[in-house]
Design a protein around this motif. Structure first.
Motif, PDB file in Angstrom:
ATOM      1  N   MET A   1       0.863  -1.372   0.083  1.00 38.56           N
ATOM      2  CA  MET A   1       0.040   0.068   0.049  1.00 38.56           C
ATOM      3  C   MET A   1       0.910   1.309   0.031  1.00 38.56           C
ATOM      4  O   MET A   1       0.660   2.264  -0.675  1.00 38.56           O
ATOM      5  N   ILE A   2       1.943   1.394   0.715  1.00 33.86           N
ATOM      6  CA  ILE A   2       2.810   2.391   0.910  1.00 33.86           C
ATOM      7  C   ILE A   2       3.507   2.648  -0.566  1.00 33.86           C
ATOM      8  O   ILE A   2       3.452   3.959  -1.082  1.00 33.86           O
ATOM      9  N   ALA A   3       3.749   1.612  -1.176  1.00 36.22           N
ATOM     10  CA  ALA A   3       4.660   1.511  -2.409  1.00 36.22           C
ATOM     11  C   ALA A   3       3.517   2.152  -3.545  1.00 36.22           C
ATOM     12  O   ALA A   3       3.957   2.855  -4.412  1.00 36.22           O
ATOM     13  N   ALA A   4       2.336   1.641  -3.517  1.00 37.59           N
ATOM     14  CA  ALA A   4       1.150   2.223  -4.325  1.00 37.59           C
ATOM     15  C   ALA A   4       0.999   3.627  -4.353  1.00 37.59           C
ATOM     16  O   ALA A   4       0.735   4.461  -5.226  1.00 37.59           O
ATOM     17  N   TYR A   5       1.053   3.950  -2.896  1.00 40.60           N
ATOM     18  CA  TYR A   5       0.805   5.601  -2.797  1.00 40.60           C
ATOM     19  C   TYR A   5       1.882   6.283  -3.177  1.00 40.60           C
ATOM     20  O   TYR A   5       1.670   7.393  -3.877  1.00 40.60           O
ATOM     21  N   GLY A   6       3.238   5.892  -3.210  1.00 44.80           N
ATOM     22  CA  GLY A   6       4.315   6.557  -3.808  1.00 44.80           C
ATOM     23  C   GLY A   6       4.107   6.820  -5.267  1.00 44.80           C
ATOM     24  O   GLY A   6       4.405   7.728  -5.976  1.00 44.80           O
ATOM     25  N   LEU A   7       3.569   5.635  -5.897  1.00 44.15           N
ATOM     26  CA  LEU A   7       3.432   5.563  -7.353  1.00 44.15           C
ATOM     27  C   LEU A   7       2.283   6.498  -7.782  1.00 44.15           C
ATOM     28  O   LEU A   7       2.469   7.255  -8.839  1.00 44.15           O
ATOM     29  N   GLU A   8       1.371   6.574  -7.158  1.00 45.96           N
ATOM     30  CA  GLU A   8       0.068   7.016  -7.813  1.00 45.96           C
ATOM     31  C   GLU A   8      -0.147   8.520  -7.160  1.00 45.96           C
ATOM     32  O   GLU A   8      -0.788   9.467  -7.857  1.00 45.96           O
ATOM     33  N   SER A   9       0.449   8.998  -6.105  1.00 48.00           N
ATOM     34  CA  SER A   9       0.421  10.184  -5.577  1.00 48.00           C
ATOM     35  C   SER A   9       1.727  11.174  -5.862  1.00 48.00           C
ATOM     36  O   SER A   9       1.700  12.383  -5.677  1.00 48.00           O
ATOM     37  N   VAL A  10       2.523  10.377  -6.176  1.00 53.89           N
ATOM     38  CA  VAL A  10       3.963  11.459  -6.451  1.00 53.89           C
ATOM     39  C   VAL A  10       4.444  10.872  -8.078  1.00 53.89           C
ATOM     40  O   VAL A  10       4.645  11.929  -8.749  1.00 53.89           O
ATOM     41  N   LEU A  11       4.873   9.828  -8.373  1.00 56.21           N
ATOM     42  CA  LEU A  11       5.633   9.547  -9.461  1.00 56.21           C
ATOM     43  C   LEU A  11       4.812   9.489 -10.741  1.00 56.21           C
ATOM     44  O   LEU A  11       4.995  10.401 -11.742  1.00 56.21           O
ATOM     45  N   ILE A  12       3.933   8.730 -10.772  1.00 53.53           N
ATOM     46  CA  ILE A  12       3.182   8.610 -12.070  1.00 53.53           C
ATOM     47  C   ILE A  12       2.431  10.057 -12.610  1.00 53.53           C
ATOM     48  O   ILE A  12       2.692  10.288 -13.691  1.00 53.53           O
ATOM     49  N   PRO A  13       1.831  10.844 -11.809  1.00 60.76           N
ATOM     50  CA  PRO A  13       1.085  11.869 -11.989  1.00 60.76           C
ATOM     51  C   PRO A  13       2.332  12.773 -12.578  1.00 60.76           C
ATOM     52  O   PRO A  13       1.977  13.853 -13.381  1.00 60.76           O
ATOM     53  N   ASN A  14       3.535  12.840 -12.319  1.00 63.41           N
ATOM     54  CA  ASN A  14       4.593  13.519 -12.610  1.00 63.41           C
ATOM     55  C   ASN A  14       5.510  12.962 -13.826  1.00 63.41           C
ATOM     56  O   ASN A  14       6.545  13.485 -14.243  1.00 63.41           O
ATOM     57  N   SER A  15       4.926  12.002 -14.456  1.00 66.52           N
ATOM     58  CA  SER A  15       5.469  11.308 -15.650  1.00 66.52           C
ATOM     59  C   SER A  15       6.964  10.662 -15.022  1.00 66.52           C
ATOM     60  O   SER A  15       8.058  10.739 -15.980  1.00 66.52           O
ATOM     61  N   VAL A  16       6.769  10.157 -13.980  1.00 70.54           N
ATOM     62  CA  VAL A  16       8.176   9.440 -13.512  1.00 70.54           C
ATOM     63  C   VAL A  16       7.769   8.032 -13.180  1.00 70.54           C
ATOM     64  O   VAL A  16       6.694   7.799 -12.664  1.00 70.54           O
ATOM     65  N   SER A  17       8.740   7.057 -13.628  1.00 73.85           N
ATOM     66  CA  SER A  17       8.203   5.713 -13.395  1.00 73.85           C
ATOM     67  C   SER A  17       9.015   5.126 -12.528  1.00 73.85           C
ATOM     68  O   SER A  17       9.881   5.857 -11.646  1.00 73.85           O
ATOM     69  N   ASP A  18       9.293   3.747 -12.409  1.00 75.84           N
ATOM     70  CA  ASP A  18      10.167   2.856 -11.595  1.00 75.84           C
ATOM     71  C   ASP A  18      10.792   2.082 -12.074  1.00 75.84           C
ATOM     72  O   ASP A  18      10.753   1.853 -13.640  1.00 75.84           O
ATOM     73  N   GLY A  19      11.896   1.275 -11.956  1.00 81.08           N
ATOM     74  CA  GLY A  19      12.678   0.117 -12.550  1.00 81.08           C
ATOM     75  C   GLY A  19      11.819  -1.203 -12.475  1.00 81.08           C
ATOM     76  O   GLY A  19      10.664  -1.212 -11.995  1.00 81.08           O
ATOM     77  N   GLY A  20      12.400  -2.132 -12.889  1.00 83.18           N
ATOM     78  CA  GLY A  20      12.142  -3.609 -12.956  1.00 83.18           C
ATOM     79  C   GLY A  20      10.640  -3.779 -13.379  1.00 83.18           C
ATOM     80  O   GLY A  20      10.246  -2.921 -14.465  1.00 83.18           O
ATOM     81  N   ILE A  21       9.745  -4.713 -12.811  1.00 83.08           N
ATOM     82  CA  ILE A  21       8.357  -5.140 -13.437  1.00 83.08           C
ATOM     83  C   ILE A  21       7.327  -4.093 -13.387  1.00 83.08           C
ATOM     84  O   ILE A  21       6.610  -3.719 -14.053  1.00 83.08           O
ATOM     85  N   THR A  22       7.928  -3.282 -12.227  1.00 84.59           N
ATOM     86  CA  THR A  22       6.738  -2.022 -11.992  1.00 84.59           C
ATOM     87  C   THR A  22       6.770  -1.057 -13.270  1.00 84.59           C
ATOM     88  O   THR A  22       5.793  -0.372 -13.589  1.00 84.59           O
ATOM     89  N   GLY A  23       8.175  -0.876 -13.501  1.00 87.77           N
ATOM     90  CA  GLY A  23       8.363   0.312 -14.416  1.00 87.77           C
ATOM     91  C   GLY A  23       7.682  -0.335 -15.706  1.00 87.77           C
ATOM     92  O   GLY A  23       7.194   0.594 -16.570  1.00 87.77           O
ATOM     93  N   ILE A  24       7.826  -1.683 -16.141  1.00 88.08           N
ATOM     94  CA  ILE A  24       7.215  -2.067 -17.595  1.00 88.08           C
ATOM     95  C   ILE A  24       5.699  -1.948 -17.292  1.00 88.08           C
ATOM     96  O   ILE A  24       5.075  -1.651 -18.290  1.00 88.08           O
ATOM     97  N   SER A  25       5.374  -2.260 -16.229  1.00 90.70           N
ATOM     98  CA  SER A  25       3.930  -2.455 -15.752  1.00 90.70           C
ATOM     99  C   SER A  25       3.344  -0.971 -16.227  1.00 90.70           C
ATOM    100  O   SER A  25       1.939  -0.788 -16.651  1.00 90.70           O
ATOM    101  N   ILE A  26       3.939   0.063 -15.506  1.00 92.99           N
ATOM    102  CA  ILE A  26       3.567   1.496 -15.874  1.00 92.99           C
ATOM    103  C   ILE A  26       3.518   1.641 -17.261  1.00 92.99           C
ATOM    104  O   ILE A  26       2.656   2.521 -17.694  1.00 92.99           O
ATOM    105  N   VAL A  27       4.634   1.435 -17.981  1.00 93.33           N
ATOM    106  CA  VAL A  27       4.683   2.010 -19.323  1.00 93.33           C
ATOM    107  C   VAL A  27       3.301   0.985 -20.217  1.00 93.33           C
ATOM    108  O   VAL A  27       2.791   1.615 -20.989  1.00 93.33           O
ATOM    109  N   VAL A  28       3.105  -0.138 -19.834  1.00 94.85           N
ATOM    110  CA  VAL A  28       2.001  -0.870 -20.796  1.00 94.85           C
ATOM    111  C   VAL A  28       0.652  -0.181 -20.398  1.00 94.85           C
ATOM    112  O   VAL A  28      -0.049  -0.195 -21.049  1.00 94.85           O
ATOM    113  N   SER A  29       0.644  -0.090 -19.041  1.00 93.68           N
ATOM    114  CA  SER A  29      -0.746   0.816 -18.656  1.00 93.68           C
ATOM    115  C   SER A  29      -1.130   2.008 -19.310  1.00 93.68           C
ATOM    116  O   SER A  29      -1.962   2.326 -19.677  1.00 93.68           O
ATOM    117  N   GLN A  30       0.105   2.925 -19.278  1.00 93.59           N
ATOM    118  CA  GLN A  30      -0.004   4.301 -20.000  1.00 93.59           C
ATOM    119  C   GLN A  30      -0.377   3.922 -21.377  1.00 93.59           C
ATOM    120  O   GLN A  30      -1.284   4.712 -22.229  1.00 93.59           O
TER     121      GLN A  30
END
Length: 286
Positions: free
Chosen positions: A22-51
């Protein structure tokens, strides 16, 4: 009784993995993704495919991590797989629940990468500390390292370089660079969460006054030590090597003691990932 303790521990670890997700999800949805910043690993690939597809991020986090959870089950064990599934499920559901939460930082790229990396690293570190994992790319690196002439860390770096190249196709070059910085910060926070802020260090001290050194360390720092007789490879002279494990907060004090007792001492200091047993717990000093 032991079975009850194991069940309690497993339950506690499951709860911590849920919180970490839940903490990681909050970091992604409230900070990184809205500012066009991703993460590494499978999470980063998932963000790209989702976008690219418009399908919720949580769907791809769950699907893309399935093979790596199975790999973890085969390589590490059942409990790791169960805890990882719990954490990844929490992360997936968390990104769906928090998709419309207000963005806490907007526009300040430096602050976005720092805060986002810290929050993400805190969540992922909490999961790793409690026996699970929120991203499967590390397990892939472990498997490939057994089949290729490269180390695990080299493969993790290579795989993430590929991920950030993919990220650049959606978020642009600036977004990819910021994503790499956020990933670096997250990795450092993960290490802190796993090992703790204090950590431990081992001092190996070769000195001509071993008895005085040991007594001074015990009296002024409250630590015991081991003493071994060694021989110089060329000089054939006999010396004494003192080994002492301390926490990181005591490092400066230890160096002061060494400098005062024997400024000519040969000292080697290295990190310790874990300390168990013995009398590592120091006695009180006044």
């Amino acid at each position: 009784m032991k079975r009850d303790n194991r069940a309690w521990l497993m339950g506690f670890q499951i709860i911590m993995n849920i919180i970490g997700g839940m903490i990681a999800a909050y970091g992604l949805e409230s900070v990184l993704i809205p500012n066009s910043v991703s993460d590494g690993g499978i999470t980063g690939i998932s963000i790209v495919v989702s976008q690219l597809t418009g399908i919720p991020l949580g769907v791809f986090l769950g699907i893309l991590n399935i093979p790596f959870v199975y790999l973890g089950y085969k390589q590490i064990g059942k409990s790791f797989a169960i805890l990882s599934v719990t954490g990844i499920a929490s992360l997936s559901v968390g990104t769906v629940i928090m998709h419309h939460v207000p963005t806490i930082i907007d526009g300040d790229t430096l602050l976005v990468t720092v805060v986002g990396g810290i929050i993400l690293g805190l969540g992922m570190g909490l999961s790793l500390r409690n026996g699970g994992a929120l991203d499967g790319i590390d397990m892939l690196a472990v498997l490939l390292s057994k089949k290729l002439p490269f180390g695990t860390s080299d493969l993790i770096l290579f795989l993430n370089v590929f991920v950030f190249i993919v990220v650049s196709t959606v978020f642009g070059l600036q977004g990819a660079v910021l994503s790499a910085i956020a990933y670096f910060i997250a990795s450092k926070v993960i290490h802190i969460v796993e090992e703790g802020l204090s950590g431990a260090k081992t001092f190996k001290i070769i000195t001509s006054v071993p008895d005085v050194m040991v007594e001074t360390v015990r009296d002024r720092l409250g630590r015991s030590a081991t003493l071994n007789q060694i021989q110089g490879a060329y000089s054939k002279e006999c010396y004494y090597e003192i080994t002492c494990v301390i926490n990181r907060l005591e490092e400066r004090k230890m160096k002061e003691i060494i400098n005062q007792v024997d400024p000519e001492a040969f000292v080697v200091v290295y990190e310790v990932s874990e300390v168990k047993g013995g009398n590592f717990r120091k006695r009180d000093i006044h």
